[in-house]
Design a protein around this motif. Structure first.
Motif, short mmCIF file in Angstrom:
data_model
loop_
_atom_site.label_atom_id
_atom_site.label_comp_id
_atom_site.label_asym_id
_atom_site.label_seq_id
_atom_site.Cartn_x
_atom_site.Cartn_y
_atom_site.Cartn_z
N GLY A 70 1.68 -6.22 5.89
CA GLY A 70 2.96 -6.02 6.33
C GLY A 70 2.90 -6.75 7.71
N ASP A 116 -3.46 -2.66 8.11
CA ASP A 116 -1.73 -2.56 8.28
C ASP A 116 -1.73 -1.59 9.14
OD1 ASP A 116 0.60 -3.79 6.42
OD2 ASP A 116 1.01 -1.78 7.47
N VAL A 117 -0.39 -1.56 10.00
CA VAL A 117 -0.31 -0.72 10.95
C VAL A 117 0.41 0.44 10.49
CG1 VAL A 117 2.33 -1.10 11.59
CG2 VAL A 117 0.60 -0.51 13.29
N HIS A 118 0.55 0.44 9.47
CA HIS A 118 1.16 1.82 8.39
C HIS A 118 0.01 2.32 7.69
CE1 HIS A 118 4.76 -0.90 9.32
NE2 HIS A 118 5.48 0.34 9.61
N HIS A 176 0.95 -1.44 -0.03
CA HIS A 176 -0.03 -0.05 -0.10
C HIS A 176 0.86 1.28 0.01
CE1 HIS A 176 -0.47 0.00 4.77
NE2 HIS A 176 1.04 -0.25 4.15
N TYR A 204 6.77 -7.85 10.31
CA TYR A 204 8.04 -7.64 10.44
C TYR A 204 8.89 -8.23 11.54
CZ TYR A 204 6.67 -4.64 6.66
OH TYR A 204 6.24 -4.20 5.28
N ASP A 259 1.46 -6.27 11.42
CA ASP A 259 2.45 -5.38 12.01
C ASP A 259 1.75 -4.60 13.03
OD1 ASP A 259 1.17 -4.03 10.07
OD2 ASP A 259 3.07 -3.45 8.85
ZN LIG Z 1 2.87 -2.30 7.38
#
Ligand SMILES: [Zn+2]
Length: 301
Positions: free
Chosen positions: A276, A158-160, A120, A278, A235
């Motif tokens: 994501g 997603d956390v971002h 994304h 990680y 994530d």
């Molecule tokens: Zn992410």
């Protein structure tokens, strides 16, 4: 029929095990899905590379050509986080083709998932943040161009923040982009989605689910969605190396179930992508990505 899963062995571009991007999570995810009985021959669909004509619906033609010919300028490769080698280029084309195929399977069967995707941060002009092509944006624009969908919802957990998706789609009235993410996480400069929910550091399961439960009906009220793309990035987990939120394994499962149940209860097709994750503990990471498939399989018919 079991949950339809889109996969390709070349989703794994074979990075060194100590690379910042944990590439080995892809084969380990497949191992996990096989071990759980989710990856039988009647469940697996093979991804094919997205043709340039699809990629150019979402991305600048020059950039698409550079990725396909492996001639991406170094400055852009630095923003992506790795050089665009032949394997990386193929992987990006496959992952994008995989999300298009998963979306078509979701329209046919109600739900389907890609074992990659959720890139994304790739914006119209170029890739960034480990993302080469924006598979969800490409798949959305392919479905719209073909007339397979008219109203599309992107639910990006997603956390971002989904800055690339917003860059490509936020001004397109046919696609509604929703991102719920850690406020202090990458990217520093966010691009406004149609709806953004920015969360404080360290938010745990209960507060997170409360925000999500409050937002899902709001999204449903906006339009009748022909399909929902769900970015199930893991994530948000407490042990993630990059994320700043604190969800548990149970929290991840609850989150995925909440999203899928909400839309499937209304008969809306859901296309899941992994997003994501990680953690350095790659087997644990793969098990977390597998939760999307475990939950989704409860809704396959
Ligand atoms: Zn992410």
């Amino acid at each position: 029929m079991p949950l339809q899963i889109v996969h390709h062995p070349d989703y794994d571009a074979g990075f060194a095990v100590n690379h910042r991007f944990p590439m080995s999570k892809y084969p380990l995810l497949m191992d996990t899905l096989r071990a759980r009985g989710l990856a039988g021959p009647d469940a697996l669909n093979s991804a094919e590379p997205a043709p340039a004509s699809w990629l150019k619906l979402a991305h600048a033609a020059d950039y698409v050509d550079q990725v396909i010919s492996c001639s991406v300028p170094e400055k852009i490769e630095r923003e992506i986080g790795f050089p665009v080698t032949p394997r990386v280029s193929l992987r990006a084309q496959l992952a994008t083709g995989g999300t298009v195929l998963a979306a078509r399977l979701a329209l046919r069967h109600g739900i389907a998932c890609n074992t990659a995707g959720g890139s994304h941060h790739a914006r119209h002009a170029q890739g960034a943040g480990f993302c080469t092509f924006n598979d969800v944006a490409v798949a959305s624009l392919v479905l719209l161009a073909e007339g397979a969908a008219t109203n599309i919802l992107v639910v990006d957990l997603d956390v971002h923040q989904g800055d690339g998706t917003a860059d490509i789609l936020a001004n397109d009235p046919r696609v509604f982009t929703f991102s719920m993410h850690g406020d202090r996480n990458y990217p520093v400069r966010k691009v406004a989605s149609d709806l953004d929910v920015a969360l404080p550091d360290g938010m745990g399961d209960a507060a997170y689910m409360e925000r999500l439960a409050a937002t899902l009906p709001e999204l449903s009220a906006k339009a009748h969605w022909d399909i929902v793309f769900y970015n199930a990035g893991v994530d948000v987990h407490a042990e993630d190396r990059l994320g700043r939120l604190s969800l548990s394994d149970d929290g991840l499962r609850t989150r995925d179930d909440m999203v899928i149940r909400h839309f499937r209860a209304q008969g809306i097709p859901v296309c899941g992508v992994i997003g994501g994750g990680y953690s350095m503990d790659v087997p644990a990471l793969a098990a977390r990505h597998a939760m999307l498939f475990e939950v989704a399989s409860d809704y396959a018919r």
